[in-house]
Design a protein around this motif. Structure first.
Motif, PDB file in Angstrom:
ATOM      1  N   ARG A   1       0.864  -1.177   0.000  1.00 40.88           N
ATOM      2  CA  ARG A   1       0.000   0.000   0.000  1.00 40.88           C
ATOM      3  C   ARG A   1       0.903   1.230   0.000  1.00 40.88           C
ATOM      4  NH1 ARG A   1      -2.980  -3.189  -1.433  1.00 40.88           N
ATOM      5  NH2 ARG A   1      -4.831  -4.050  -0.420  1.00 40.88           N
ATOM      6  N   VAL A   2       0.674   2.091  -0.980  1.00 43.31           N
ATOM      7  CA  VAL A   2       1.568   3.236  -1.170  1.00 43.31           C
ATOM      8  C   VAL A   2       0.771   4.533  -1.245  1.00 43.31           C
ATOM      9  CG1 VAL A   2       3.346   4.273  -2.654  1.00 43.31           C
ATOM     10  CG2 VAL A   2       3.183   1.774  -2.448  1.00 43.31           C
ATOM     11  N   ALA A   3       1.136   5.470  -0.399  1.00 41.37           N
ATOM     12  CA  ALA A   3       0.634   6.848  -0.475  1.00 41.37           C
ATOM     13  C   ALA A   3       1.834   7.742  -0.208  1.00 41.37           C
ATOM     14  CB  ALA A   3      -0.488   7.095   0.530  1.00 41.37           C
ATOM     15  N   CYS A   4       2.589   8.036  -1.256  1.00 36.51           N
ATOM     16  CA  CYS A   4       3.890   8.691  -1.136  1.00 36.51           C
ATOM     17  C   CYS A   4       3.814  10.139  -1.612  1.00 36.51           C
ATOM     18  CB  CYS A   4       4.920   7.923  -1.959  1.00 36.51           C
ATOM     19  SG  CYS A   4       6.572   8.624  -1.927  1.00 36.51           S
ATOM     20  N   GLU A   5       4.312  11.049  -0.809  1.00 40.17           N
ATOM     21  CA  GLU A   5       4.334  12.464  -1.184  1.00 40.17           C
ATOM     22  C   GLU A   5       5.741  13.019  -1.020  1.00 40.17           C
ATOM     23  OE1 GLU A   5       1.245  14.933   0.240  1.00 40.17           O
ATOM     24  OE2 GLU A   5      -0.266  13.349   0.183  1.00 40.17           O
ATOM     25  N   THR A   6       6.068  14.010  -1.836  1.00 40.41           N
ATOM     26  CA  THR A   6       7.415  14.573  -1.873  1.00 40.41           C
ATOM     27  C   THR A   6       7.358  16.091  -1.769  1.00 40.41           C
ATOM     28  OG1 THR A   6       8.093  12.738  -3.303  1.00 40.41           O
ATOM     29  CG2 THR A   6       9.565  14.622  -3.194  1.00 40.41           C
ATOM     30  N   PHE A   7       8.364  16.646  -1.123  1.00 37.10           N
ATOM     31  CA  PHE A   7       8.515  18.100  -0.999  1.00 37.10           C
ATOM     32  C   PHE A   7       9.944  18.448  -1.397  1.00 37.10           C
ATOM     33  CE2 PHE A   7      10.156  21.545   1.729  1.00 37.10           C
ATOM     34  CZ  PHE A   7       9.312  22.587   1.358  1.00 37.10           C
ATOM     35  N   VAL A   8      10.113  19.478  -2.228  1.00 32.41           N
ATOM     36  CA  VAL A   8      11.458  19.938  -2.590  1.00 32.41           C
ATOM     37  C   VAL A   8      11.586  21.427  -2.321  1.00 32.41           C
ATOM     38  CG1 VAL A   8      11.805  18.167  -4.361  1.00 32.41           C
ATOM     39  CG2 VAL A   8      10.886  20.392  -5.028  1.00 32.41           C
ATOM     40  N   THR A   9      12.777  21.818  -1.936  1.00 30.57           N
ATOM     41  CA  THR A   9      13.122  23.224  -1.774  1.00 30.57           C
ATOM     42  C   THR A   9      14.615  23.339  -2.054  1.00 30.57           C
ATOM     43  OG1 THR A   9      12.938  25.156  -0.316  1.00 30.57           O
ATOM     44  CG2 THR A   9      13.526  23.054   0.722  1.00 30.57           C
ATOM     45  N   VAL A  10      15.220  24.475  -1.732  1.00 27.75           N
ATOM     46  CA  VAL A  10      16.626  24.696  -2.064  1.00 27.75           C
ATOM     47  C   VAL A  10      17.498  23.608  -1.441  1.00 27.75           C
ATOM     48  CG1 VAL A  10      18.542  26.323  -1.969  1.00 27.75           C
ATOM     49  CG2 VAL A  10      16.196  27.175  -2.103  1.00 27.75           C
ATOM     50  N   GLY A  11      18.087  22.770  -2.278  1.00 30.74           N
ATOM     51  CA  GLY A  11      19.032  21.764  -1.817  1.00 30.74           C
ATOM     52  C   GLY A  11      18.470  20.620  -1.010  1.00 30.74           C
ATOM     53  N   LEU A  12      17.137  20.455  -0.986  1.00 30.59           N
ATOM     54  CA  LEU A  12      16.544  19.439  -0.115  1.00 30.59           C
ATOM     55  C   LEU A  12      15.359  18.755  -0.780  1.00 30.59           C
ATOM     56  CD1 LEU A  12      16.235  18.097   2.722  1.00 30.59           C
ATOM     57  CD2 LEU A  12      14.759  20.029   3.333  1.00 30.59           C
ATOM     58  N   VAL A  13      15.303  17.427  -0.623  1.00 36.19           N
ATOM     59  CA  VAL A  13      14.159  16.620  -1.044  1.00 36.19           C
ATOM     60  C   VAL A  13      13.671  15.850   0.172  1.00 36.19           C
ATOM     61  CG1 VAL A  13      13.321  14.799  -2.580  1.00 36.19           C
ATOM     62  CG2 VAL A  13      15.129  16.344  -3.366  1.00 36.19           C
ATOM     63  N   VAL A  14      12.395  15.995   0.502  1.00 34.44           N
ATOM     64  CA  VAL A  14      11.788  15.250   1.598  1.00 34.44           C
ATOM     65  C   VAL A  14      10.750  14.298   1.013  1.00 34.44           C
ATOM     66  CG1 VAL A  14      10.504  15.354   3.764  1.00 34.44           C
ATOM     67  CG2 VAL A  14      12.101  17.195   3.170  1.00 34.44           C
ATOM     68  N   VAL A  15      10.903  13.011   1.255  1.00 34.49           N
ATOM     69  CA  VAL A  15       9.956  12.006   0.777  1.00 34.49           C
ATOM     70  C   VAL A  15       9.223  11.444   1.994  1.00 34.49           C
ATOM     71  CG1 VAL A  15       9.624   9.906  -0.568  1.00 34.49           C
ATOM     72  CG2 VAL A  15      11.528  11.448  -1.117  1.00 34.49           C
ATOM     73  N   GLY A  16       7.902  11.602   2.021  1.00 36.06           N
ATOM     74  CA  GLY A  16       7.108  11.146   3.151  1.00 36.06           C
ATOM     75  C   GLY A  16       5.876  10.392   2.711  1.00 36.06           C
TER      76      GLY A  16
ATOM     77  N   ALA B   1      -5.443  14.261  -5.714  1.00 35.01           N
ATOM     78  CA  ALA B   1      -4.276  14.125  -6.576  1.00 35.01           C
ATOM     79  C   ALA B   1      -4.057  12.657  -6.936  1.00 35.01           C
ATOM     80  CB  ALA B   1      -3.046  14.696  -5.882  1.00 35.01           C
ATOM     81  N   PHE B   2      -3.206  12.397  -7.932  1.00 35.54           N
ATOM     82  CA  PHE B   2      -2.959  11.046  -8.426  1.00 35.54           C
ATOM     83  C   PHE B   2      -1.610  10.488  -7.995  1.00 35.54           C
ATOM     84  CE2 PHE B   2      -5.510  12.455 -12.413  1.00 35.54           C
ATOM     85  CZ  PHE B   2      -6.686  12.373 -11.703  1.00 35.54           C
ATOM     86  N   SER B   3      -0.558  11.252  -8.177  1.00 34.18           N
ATOM     87  CA  SER B   3       0.803  10.730  -8.076  1.00 34.18           C
ATOM     88  C   SER B   3       1.128  10.207  -6.678  1.00 34.18           C
ATOM     89  CB  SER B   3       1.816  11.798  -8.480  1.00 34.18           C
ATOM     90  OG  SER B   3       1.766  12.027  -9.870  1.00 34.18           O
ATOM     91  N   GLY B   4       1.856   9.105  -6.651  1.00 29.27           N
ATOM     92  CA  GLY B   4       2.282   8.490  -5.408  1.00 29.27           C
ATOM     93  C   GLY B   4       1.271   7.562  -4.785  1.00 29.27           C
ATOM     94  N   LYS B   5       0.115   7.377  -5.410  1.00 31.57           N
ATOM     95  CA  LYS B   5      -0.941   6.548  -4.834  1.00 31.57           C
ATOM     96  C   LYS B   5      -1.104   5.254  -5.621  1.00 31.57           C
ATOM     97  CE  LYS B   5      -3.535  10.573  -3.202  1.00 31.57           C
ATOM     98  NZ  LYS B   5      -4.777  11.367  -3.319  1.00 31.57           N
ATOM     99  N   ASP B   6      -1.118   4.136  -4.905  1.00 30.06           N
ATOM    100  CA  ASP B   6      -1.350   2.862  -5.576  1.00 30.06           C
ATOM    101  C   ASP B   6      -2.822   2.788  -6.019  1.00 30.06           C
ATOM    102  OD1 ASP B   6      -3.107   1.031  -3.831  1.00 30.06           O
ATOM    103  OD2 ASP B   6      -1.636   1.707  -2.370  1.00 30.06           O
ATOM    104  N   PRO B   7      -3.160   1.867  -6.932  1.00 29.24           N
ATOM    105  CA  PRO B   7      -4.504   1.880  -7.526  1.00 29.24           C
ATOM    106  C   PRO B   7      -5.643   1.454  -6.614  1.00 29.24           C
ATOM    107  CG  PRO B   7      -3.213   0.058  -8.410  1.00 29.24           C
ATOM    108  CD  PRO B   7      -2.268   0.921  -7.628  1.00 29.24           C
TER     109      PRO B   7
END
Length: 402
Positions: free
Chosen positions: A54-69, A279-285
């Protein structure tokens, strides 16, 4: 004569929000590949049996940083730093001058497990959440999509192409497009305005370093815009706004934060119809935000392809943990050749609308999601986009008595 203007936008794969959508879907694809390798089904077939992730993945980016939660329950191991850095490199952030670089950005893992309370309803085939999902189709293009969003996507895809192929070697990964179409009596007749904003190096700045040169502007018109927009839609009154602020050197996560799911109108129909909000991305079907939106498009496209309507909006609504939709709505905007009550009956008869049925009908337990994350989820008749098939059009036409 009735006249109106309608505008849609698109963004390139290097836009901060789209970086996040791609990372989230790349994580999903990695997990799904592992599930397929281990022959794990989407649902538990019997009590105590194994089932897929089961996947519900979200990402945040800013200067020099990627946060995957997000929330992911899986036996699969995902090496996030390697996955994230490889994807950022592929997008094109490989040069310090663009303010974001795959080798130097930090990657933070903030992923937890999905709530077992949700799993109680989902493992038995119920919807992963509540909400309404929208599908739409119309006869403006061969893909049965609104013209403005298809032209906008065409421009951003062309920007990426000329950058990757070195045709315009001064372009950066970040960019946007916007297309305004003039309609007369609800038919698209011309393009009124085109906005093209693209990240670039200092190479194409004028002597004052405040604007791109007229040569670069003409190159972008000739090699991008006129390669995408059909000549019949352009005239002397068409307005071209190329990098309207003058220059666009600082782009990507250095200039703006990005988050998964912030470009839902770009992802769908360009604002032309209703939107469910999910939203769609990061979500399993198993998440109907995604899968039910895909089946709704599949339904709408086949109804229009069958000639049952020239324009069609389909709304499906679900309750968490419940298999069947709580409501089905079809609006043909007065273009239907049979009444909408009968159309709803056809939808129920010829389409699988439970989450498990949707996954099976559209073969959604496949790792095909990264490529959906840019340039729209709809109107793309490419491998893996199973919801774009028109294979039920003839069946529906006959069933409708047309």
């Amino acid at each position: 004569m009735k006249r109106h203007l309608f505008t849609s936008e698109s963004v390139t794969e290097g836009h901060p929000d789209k970086i996040c959508d791609q990372i989230s879907d790349a994580v999903l694809d990695k997990v799904l590949r592992d599930d397929l390798k281990n022959h794990l089904p989407p649902y538990r077939k019997k009590k105590g049996g194994k089932r897929g992730s089961r996947v519900a993945c979200e990402t945040f980016v800013t200067v020099g940083l990627v946060v995957v939660g997000g929330e992911i329950t899986t036996e699969c191991y995902v090496d996030l730093p390697i996955l994230v850095r490889g994807l950022i490199k592929e997008i094109g952030y490989t040069r310090p001058e663009f303010g974001f670089e795959h080798e130097t950005c930090a990657v933070l893992n903030a992923i937890g497990k999905q709530s077992p309370d949700i799993a109680l309803g989902v493992d038995t085939g119920g919807a992963g959440d509540q909400g309404s999902m929208i599908g739409y189709a119309c006869k403006e293009t061969k893909e049965l999509m609104p013209l403005p969003i298809m032209l906008a996507h065409g421009l951003t895809r062309r920007l990426a192409q000329v950058r990757r192929e070195g045709v315009l070697d001064y372009l950066g990964p970040d960019g946007k497009s916007q297309v305004t179409v003039e309609y007369r009596n609800d038919k698209p007749v011309r393009v009124d305005a085109i906005v093209l904003s693209t990240q670039h190096t200092e190479k194409i700045l004028d002597a004052k370093k405040t604007h791109i040169t007229s040569k670069a502007r003409e190159e972008l018109i000739d090699l991008v815009i006129k390669e995408v927009i059909p000549e019949r839609f352009l005239d002397k009154k068409t307005k071209y706004l190329i990098n309207p602020t003058g220059k666009f050197i600082t782009g990507g996560p250095k200039s703006d934060t990005g988050m998964t799911g912030r470009k839902i109108i770009v992802d769908t129909y360009g604002g032309r119809t209703l939107h469910g909000g999910g939203a769609f991305s990061g979500k399993d079907p198993t998440k109907v935000d995604r899968s039910a939106s895909y089946i709704a498009r599949y339904i709408a496209k086949n109804l229009v392809a069958a000639g049952i309507a020239d324009e069609c909006c389909v709304q499906l609504a679900y309750a968490i943990g419940v298999k069947d939709p709580v409501s089905i709505m079809v609006d043909t905007y007065g273009t239907g050749r049979i009444n909408e009550k009968r159309i709803v009956e056809l939808v129920k008869e010829y389409f699988s609308l439970t989450p498990e049925g949707i996954i099976k009908e559209l073969d959604l337990w496949q790792p095909i999601y990264r490529k959906t994350a840019c340039y729209g989820h709809f109107g793309r008749e490419e491998e893996g986009f199973t919801w774009e098939k028109g294979d039920k059009a003839e069946i529906l036409r006959k069933a409708a008595g047309l």
